[in-house]
Design a protein around this motif. Structure first.
Motif, PDB file in Angstrom:
ATOM      1  N   PHE A  28       5.198  11.544  -9.848  1.00  0.00           N
ATOM      2  CA  PHE A  28       4.735  12.409  -8.753  1.00  0.00           C
ATOM      3  C   PHE A  28       4.532  11.583  -7.708  1.00  0.00           C
ATOM      4  O   PHE A  28       3.783  10.703  -7.564  1.00  0.00           O
ATOM      5  N   LEU A  29       5.096  12.027  -6.579  1.00  0.00           N
ATOM      6  CA  LEU A  29       5.140  11.598  -5.177  1.00  0.00           C
ATOM      7  C   LEU A  29       4.568  12.842  -4.134  1.00  0.00           C
ATOM      8  O   LEU A  29       5.644  14.000  -4.296  1.00  0.00           O
ATOM      9  N   GLY A  30       3.582  12.971  -3.490  1.00  0.00           N
ATOM     10  CA  GLY A  30       3.142  14.052  -2.780  1.00  0.00           C
ATOM     11  C   GLY A  30       2.133  13.518  -1.857  1.00  0.00           C
ATOM     12  O   GLY A  30       2.014  12.418  -1.596  1.00  0.00           O
ATOM     13  N   GLY A  31       1.698  14.426  -1.051  1.00  0.00           N
ATOM     14  CA  GLY A  31       0.765  14.298   0.017  1.00  0.00           C
ATOM     15  C   GLY A  31      -0.022  15.659   0.665  1.00  0.00           C
ATOM     16  O   GLY A  31       0.582  16.647   0.225  1.00  0.00           O
ATOM     17  N   ASP A  32      -0.751  15.508   1.622  1.00  0.00           N
ATOM     18  CA  ASP A  32      -1.362  16.804   2.190  1.00  0.00           C
ATOM     19  C   ASP A  32      -1.708  16.220   3.827  1.00  0.00           C
ATOM     20  O   ASP A  32      -1.374  15.095   4.030  1.00  0.00           O
ATOM     21  N   GLY A  33      -1.695  17.257   4.453  1.00  0.00           N
ATOM     22  CA  GLY A  33      -2.004  17.098   5.982  1.00  0.00           C
ATOM     23  C   GLY A  33      -0.511  16.532   6.611  1.00  0.00           C
ATOM     24  O   GLY A  33      -0.705  16.032   7.821  1.00  0.00           O
ATOM     25  N   SER A  34       0.490  16.777   6.194  1.00  0.00           N
ATOM     26  CA  SER A  34       1.832  16.585   6.910  1.00  0.00           C
ATOM     27  C   SER A  34       1.870  17.197   8.477  1.00  0.00           C
ATOM     28  O   SER A  34       1.584  18.550   8.503  1.00  0.00           O
ATOM     29  N   GLY A  35       2.215  16.624   9.065  1.00  0.00           N
ATOM     30  CA  GLY A  35       2.286  17.216  10.545  1.00  0.00           C
ATOM     31  C   GLY A  35       0.994  16.946  11.374  1.00  0.00           C
ATOM     32  O   GLY A  35       0.829  17.336  12.530  1.00  0.00           O
ATOM     33  N   THR A  36      -0.057  16.325  10.778  1.00  0.00           N
ATOM     34  CA  THR A  36      -1.407  16.094  11.276  1.00  0.00           C
ATOM     35  C   THR A  36      -1.669  14.658  11.570  1.00  0.00           C
ATOM     36  O   THR A  36      -0.944  13.806  11.050  1.00  0.00           O
ATOM     37  N   SER A  37      -2.770  14.453  12.159  1.00  0.00           N
ATOM     38  CA  SER A  37      -3.125  13.054  12.411  1.00  0.00           C
ATOM     39  C   SER A  37      -3.706  12.258  11.198  1.00  0.00           C
ATOM     40  O   SER A  37      -3.644  10.936  11.213  1.00  0.00           O
ATOM     41  N   SER A  38      -3.969  13.108  10.288  1.00  0.00           N
ATOM     42  CA  SER A  38      -4.449  12.356   8.847  1.00  0.00           C
ATOM     43  C   SER A  38      -3.709  12.891   7.809  1.00  0.00           C
ATOM     44  O   SER A  38      -3.630  14.105   7.712  1.00  0.00           O
ATOM     45  N   GLN A  39      -3.391  11.869   7.024  1.00  0.00           N
ATOM     46  CA  GLN A  39      -2.482  12.466   5.907  1.00  0.00           C
ATOM     47  C   GLN A  39      -2.951  11.641   4.678  1.00  0.00           C
ATOM     48  O   GLN A  39      -3.528  10.615   4.631  1.00  0.00           O
ATOM     49  N   ARG A  40      -2.902  12.235   3.422  1.00  0.00           N
ATOM     50  CA  ARG A  40      -3.044  11.389   2.105  1.00  0.00           C
ATOM     51  C   ARG A  40      -1.797  11.364   1.461  1.00  0.00           C
ATOM     52  O   ARG A  40      -0.872  12.510   1.178  1.00  0.00           O
ATOM     53  N   LEU A  41      -1.538  10.064   1.110  1.00  0.00           N
ATOM     54  CA  LEU A  41      -0.029   9.851   0.089  1.00  0.00           C
ATOM     55  C   LEU A  41      -0.409   9.664  -1.050  1.00  0.00           C
ATOM     56  O   LEU A  41      -1.237   8.544  -1.446  1.00  0.00           O
ATOM     57  N   MET A  42       0.002  10.532  -2.190  1.00  0.00           N
ATOM     58  CA  MET A  42      -0.439  10.391  -3.326  1.00  0.00           C
ATOM     59  C   MET A  42       0.686   9.849  -4.514  1.00  0.00           C
ATOM     60  O   MET A  42       1.928  10.612  -4.186  1.00  0.00           O
ATOM     61  N   ARG A  43       0.468   9.233  -5.534  1.00  0.00           N
ATOM     62  CA  ARG A  43       1.331   8.739  -6.282  1.00  0.00           C
ATOM     63  C   ARG A  43       0.738   8.965  -7.647  1.00  0.00           C
ATOM     64  O   ARG A  43      -0.369   8.310  -7.849  1.00  0.00           O
ATOM     65  N   ARG A  44       1.512   9.308  -8.727  1.00  0.00           N
ATOM     66  CA  ARG A  44       1.081   9.275  -9.963  1.00  0.00           C
ATOM     67  C   ARG A  44       2.376   8.659 -10.970  1.00  0.00           C
ATOM     68  O   ARG A  44       3.395   9.133 -10.646  1.00  0.00           O
ATOM     69  N   VAL A  45       2.108   7.914 -11.807  1.00  0.00           N
ATOM     70  CA  VAL A  45       3.195   7.211 -12.737  1.00  0.00           C
ATOM     71  C   VAL A  45       2.580   7.284 -14.148  1.00  0.00           C
ATOM     72  O   VAL A  45       1.490   6.601 -14.491  1.00  0.00           O
ATOM     73  N   GLU A  46       3.359   7.815 -14.891  1.00  0.00           N
ATOM     74  CA  GLU A  46       3.221   7.673 -16.500  1.00  0.00           C
ATOM     75  C   GLU A  46       4.297   7.159 -17.156  1.00  0.00           C
ATOM     76  O   GLU A  46       5.679   7.534 -16.711  1.00  0.00           O
TER      77      GLU A  46
END
Length: 588
Positions: free
Chosen positions: A488-506
């Motif tokens: 899973f590759l995702g994130g939040d805060g796209s387009g803002t000055s602060s973002q989180r990039l999230m990764r999950r691997v099984e």
């Protein structure tokens, strides 16, 4: 993997174009006119060294400056009871600085005196090749290979260093290469293509050691290794590894070889690794030839076997933090794959040279492939004969279907199936023996893009059944392997000055192995679950967290077993429980 700046390596997207190229060679297509567009998740399948340096800078000073040991979870290698040893020999000590596009490092090899003194090769009970290395500074993960007399013994990727340094080791059982280890003078070659410049200054310092153990008089002899090994690789001199480089889906790399006239069994051991545009092949879109890959083995142009590779994730892949300090399954010691060629020995025993080659279905640049042909020879005969009774290798079957309502979010599903069967006979002093080799392979991959292209989820399963029946008693084996993968590759805060990039691997490497006509069985269940979050502010890394949990369960009918349960958060190993006294327990 390797050679390219990581942030630039995979900045590829799911195109919105309605045009698409002719896709998956041998696979039928069912694609609509529009494909869903790419999003940011694919853009950071690798992080730049500057990003990782920012994470290191945020750690407490004592943590950032200390050396860290990375490790791949595997069961320990122990000699059979009653063995003597080890007898250890340092084969090579070298510092790999700027080695990219330069010849492999070589050293003369002669059998260690302890091996010569032990007498016949049958006295060898265990041979272990140990690679120990460390690196300090700034560097990416690099692929490396070790060859003896042209036959590959080990392929792995390096750890990515930290400011305080990193160390790791690999121990591989190389007992099956006994005829090479006991043979006369040969050339040991090691290639590790490293780059040194104003930014990347990490030098890999490595030691390669051979440890030998011997059976004492009166001890029973285990199933013997082959009597001869013929390398199927490129020859020195080279400014690269000895592997063949397959660059696209129509590229076939091959060599010509002849086998001894008294061979009665043949097994091809295949090494394979993916790089550059195909490093993350399991995440590829239709315009990148889709997510399905197979390595086909070709004898005089005919497909005689297939390898559907395990999705090895190198130590810099997806998010390099995930693999610190517990690395991805197979990353330090890439798996190999056996293809039984005994049914085709009738063709090979004609005294002529034959072409043995490799292709990679749907390949993009590039795949590194080579192999070792293990041969069993009839000591009581100077010549054996054989013939092919039946051979069936239908074309690869499968499909890829894409669905999208808006050209951005959507889903595509890829499937593939392959069946290969061959039956042949070989006549030797052992009698007239018929061997059948059958492969049943299935593949399924689902790729879902959501949240206006800001999230991507990949679900993939590879299932491989390899069945050898008839033939030599030691050859009759049923091997079932399953490679589940979820990303899973995702994130939040796209387009803002602060973002989180999230990764999950099984990730899982599971197999069940049994010898036909006997009670010998073994099972392995090796599974990882990992996740990481990276926080960006104004496109700069300001924080990160990551964790890993891995379970490893191996059990065998001979009483051998190994259980391990290990978990880490950041660079800290929270717990590491292992049990090698679990006879009678079954891995779950």
């Amino acid at each position: 993997m390797q050679h390219l700046p990581l942030r630039k390596l995979v900045a590829v997207a799911m195109p919105a174009s309605s045009a698409h190229r002719s896709l998956l060679l041998c696979l039928c297509l069912a694609l609509p006119l529009a494909h869903f567009a790419a999003a940011s998740p694919r853009d950071l399948l690798r992080f730049s060294v500057e990003d990782i340096a920012a994470v290191e800078a945020a750690l407490p000073r004592h943590r950032a400056s200390s050396k860290t040991t990375f490790f791949e979870v595997d069961r320990p290698l122990r000699p059979p009871k009653g063995s003597s040893g080890p007898c250890s020999t340092l084969l090579l000590s070298h510092s790999f600085a700027f080695t990219l596009t330069k010849p492999p490092v070589t050293a003369a090899y002669s059998p260690p005196p302890c091996l010569l003194a032990a007498g016949p090769r049958a006295a060898l009970s265990l041979a272990v090749l140990e690679w120990r290395a460390e690196c300090r500074g700034v560097q990416y993960d690099r692929i490396f290979g070790v060859w003896l007399g042209g036959a590959e013994l080990l392929r792995g990727s390096t750890a990515e260093p930290r400011p305080g340094g990193v160390a790791w080791s690999v121990s591989k059982d190389v007992t099956r290469y006994a005829p090479l280890l006991a043979s006369g003078n040969a050339t040991l070659a090691v290639y590790l293509g490293n780059l040194i410049d104003d930014t990347y200054n990490g030098v890999y310092h490595a030691n390669l050691t051979l440890h030998l153990y011997f059976r004492r008089a009166g001890r029973s002899t285990p199933p013997s290794a082959a009597d001869a090994i013929v390398p199927v690789s490129r020859s020195l001199p080279l400014n690269d590894g000895l592997w063949f480089v397959v660059q696209n889906t129509t590229d076939v790399q091959s060599t010509r070889l002849a086998v001894p006239a008294n061979a009665y069994r043949a097994v091809l051991e295949v090494y394979v690794s993916s790089h550059y545009a195909d490093e993350f092949w399991y995440m590829n879109t239709p315009e990148q030839n889709g997510p399905f890959r197979e390595v086909t083995v070709r004898l005089d142009g005919d497909v005689v076997g297939a390898v559907w590779p395990f999705p090895v994730i190198y130590t810099g892949g997806i998010n390099p933090l995930i693999w610190r300090p517990i690395t991805s399954i197979g990353s330090f010691n890439l798996p190999t794959y056996d293809v039984e060629l005994t049914p085709f020995l009738g063709k090979l025993l004609d005294g002529e040279e034959h072409e043995l080659g490799f292709a990679v279905t749907n390949a993009q640049n590039s795949w590194y492939v080579d192999a070792n042909l293990h041969l069993w020879l009839d000591a009581k005969s100077t010549r054996t004969t054989g013939g092919l009774i039946a051979y069936d290798a239908p074309k690869l079957a499968g499909s890829i279907v894409s669905r999208s309502a808006d050209g951005i979010d959507g889903e595509y599903d890829a499937t593939a199936r392959r069946n290969i069967t061959a039956t042949g006979w070989v006549s030797s002093s052992r009698g007239n023996v018929t061997t059948t080799f059958a492969q049943r392979l299935t593949f399924a991959n689902t790729n879902v893009v959501s949240s206006h292209g800001s999230a991507q989820a990949i679900n993939q399963t590879t299932d491989a059944l390899n069945d050898v029946s008839g033939g030599d008693a030691g050859a009759q084996q049923l091997l079932h392997q399953s490679f589940p993968l979820y990303i899973f590759l995702g994130g939040d805060g796209s387009g803002t000055s602060s973002q989180r990039l999230m990764r999950r691997v099984e990730l899982g490497f599971n197999e069940a192995r049994s010898l036909r006509g006997g009670a010998e069985k073994s099972t392995l269940r090796n599974e990882q679950v990992a996740a990481a979050e990276v926080t960006l502010r104004d496109d700069a890394v300001v924080g990160a967290s990551w964790k890993m949990h891995q379970t490893y369960a191996y059990g065998a009918s001979d009483g051998g077993c190994y259980l391990r349960n290990v978990s880490s958060v950041g660079y800290d190993v929270l717990f590491d429980h292992h049990d090698a006294s679990c006879a009678g327990k079954r891995g779950r």
